[in-house]
Scaffold this active site. Structure first.
Site, PDB file in Angstrom:
ATOM      1  N   SER A 183      18.370  -8.911  -6.952  1.00 66.36           N
ATOM      2  CA  SER A 183      18.546 -10.114  -5.763  1.00 66.36           C
ATOM      3  C   SER A 183      17.173 -10.495  -5.505  1.00 66.36           C
ATOM      4  O   SER A 183      16.874 -12.025  -5.411  1.00 66.36           O
ATOM      5  CB  SER A 183      19.004  -9.767  -4.454  1.00 66.36           C
ATOM      6  OG  SER A 183      17.553  -8.661  -3.499  1.00 66.36           O
TER       7      SER A 183
ATOM      8  N   TYR B 253       3.825   5.232   1.870  1.00 66.51           N
ATOM      9  CA  TYR B 253       4.219   3.977   0.775  1.00 66.51           C
ATOM     10  C   TYR B 253       4.162   4.645  -0.357  1.00 66.51           C
ATOM     11  O   TYR B 253       4.858   4.507  -1.501  1.00 66.51           O
ATOM     12  CB  TYR B 253       4.043   2.255   0.679  1.00 66.51           C
ATOM     13  CG  TYR B 253       4.148   1.714  -0.288  1.00 66.51           C
ATOM     14  CD1 TYR B 253       5.958   1.074  -0.400  1.00 66.51           C
ATOM     15  CD2 TYR B 253       2.629   1.172  -1.281  1.00 66.51           C
ATOM     16  CE1 TYR B 253       6.032   0.325  -1.741  1.00 66.51           C
ATOM     17  CE2 TYR B 253       3.680   0.579  -2.995  1.00 66.51           C
ATOM     18  CZ  TYR B 253       4.881   0.027  -2.791  1.00 66.51           C
ATOM     19  OH  TYR B 253       5.338  -0.488  -3.682  1.00 66.51           O
ATOM     20  N   ALA B 254       2.378   5.069  -0.651  1.00 63.76           N
ATOM     21  CA  ALA B 254       1.764   6.017  -1.239  1.00 63.76           C
ATOM     22  C   ALA B 254       2.269   7.631  -2.050  1.00 63.76           C
ATOM     23  O   ALA B 254       2.354   7.352  -2.789  1.00 63.76           O
ATOM     24  CB  ALA B 254       0.314   5.971  -1.513  1.00 63.76           C
ATOM     25  N   ALA B 255       3.036   7.426  -1.023  1.00 61.89           N
ATOM     26  CA  ALA B 255       3.394   9.103  -1.466  1.00 61.89           C
ATOM     27  C   ALA B 255       4.149   9.359  -1.758  1.00 61.89           C
ATOM     28  O   ALA B 255       5.281   9.690  -2.713  1.00 61.89           O
ATOM     29  CB  ALA B 255       3.436   9.800  -0.056  1.00 61.89           C
TER      30      ALA B 255
END
Length: 229
Positions: A11, A139-141
């Site tokens: 999207s 987020y990194a994990a």
């Protein structure tokens, strides 16, 4: 014979750019997202089909795959980012990102694999920040977890000639950069002086999905404008 790719997150952003590139290259594309993609307007031909799917509910995706049919490639590009420093982390944010980034990838690949032909392709969209970035630990994990999935699947699927790779963009010019949920970590301009162009990410993705990537598997490709220098 026309090849068929399943691409999540079509999207907007990177998912949309990859779908556009594949359509231009002659692929058929099934886009999975909660919001209908503008690609379905027919401007890029009749090769695009949108399938409503909520990637935040991975348990619902196996049923979605049944309606799609066999695919030559899976591109998992859907994602979102929530940021906060240690001491202010939100476990709900971690749960949500893990569901979309990792659990959804697992369910989709698991469901699509039995009908995927030998020589197929799986491409996971990771992130340059998977090696660590202040304020982005959760987020990194979740993006780092894609490396574990990708390298393991690459070993399992090598006998069938199915390649599995991770493509990890740095700061890319997409709507995600304006998401209030990542306001705690303002964007830093990469060394080359410009945000990564989604079309450039899509071009590399198209190569990794194409015939000349048949000897490349289990790898992570960083495209970051020099942000990792």
């Amino acid at each position: 014979m026309t090849k068929h790719a399943v691409v999540t997150g079509t999207s907007s952003g990177i998912g949309q750019a990859i779908a556009e590139r594949l359509l231009a290259d002659g692929w058929k594309v099934t886009g999975l997202s909660r919001t209908e993609s503008a690609l379905g307007d027919g401007s890029l031909g009749e090769g695009f089909r949108w399938q409503k799917a909520d990637l935040s509910e991975p348990e619902s995706l196996a049923g979605v795959v049944e309606a799609i049919g066999p695919a030559d490639a899976l591109v998992h590009a859907a994602g979102f980012q929530r940021t906060a420093p240690l001491g202010e982390l939100d476990p709900v944010a971690l749960q949500g990102m893990f569901a979309v980034h990792v659990a959804a990838a697992s369910v989709l690949a698991n469901a699509l694999l039995p009908a995927m032909p030998d020589g197929g392709r799986i491409l996971l969209i990771g992130s340059r920040t998977s090696t660590g970035s202040p304020g982005k630990s959760q987020y990194a994990a979740t993006k780092a977890a894609l490396m574990g999935l990708g390298r393991t699947w690459a070993q399992e699927l090598a006998p069938r000639g199915i390649t599995v790779n991770v493509l990890s963009p740095g700061p890319t010019d997409t709507p995600m950069l304006n998401d209030p949920g990542r306001a705690a970590t303002p964007v830093r301009m990469p060394a080359l002086g410009a945000l990564v162009d989604p079309a450039d990410v899509a071009a590399l993705a198209a190569f990794l999905l194409g015939p000349h990537s048949k000897s490349i598997t289990g790898q992570n490709y960083v495209i970051c404008g020099g942000a990792s220098l």
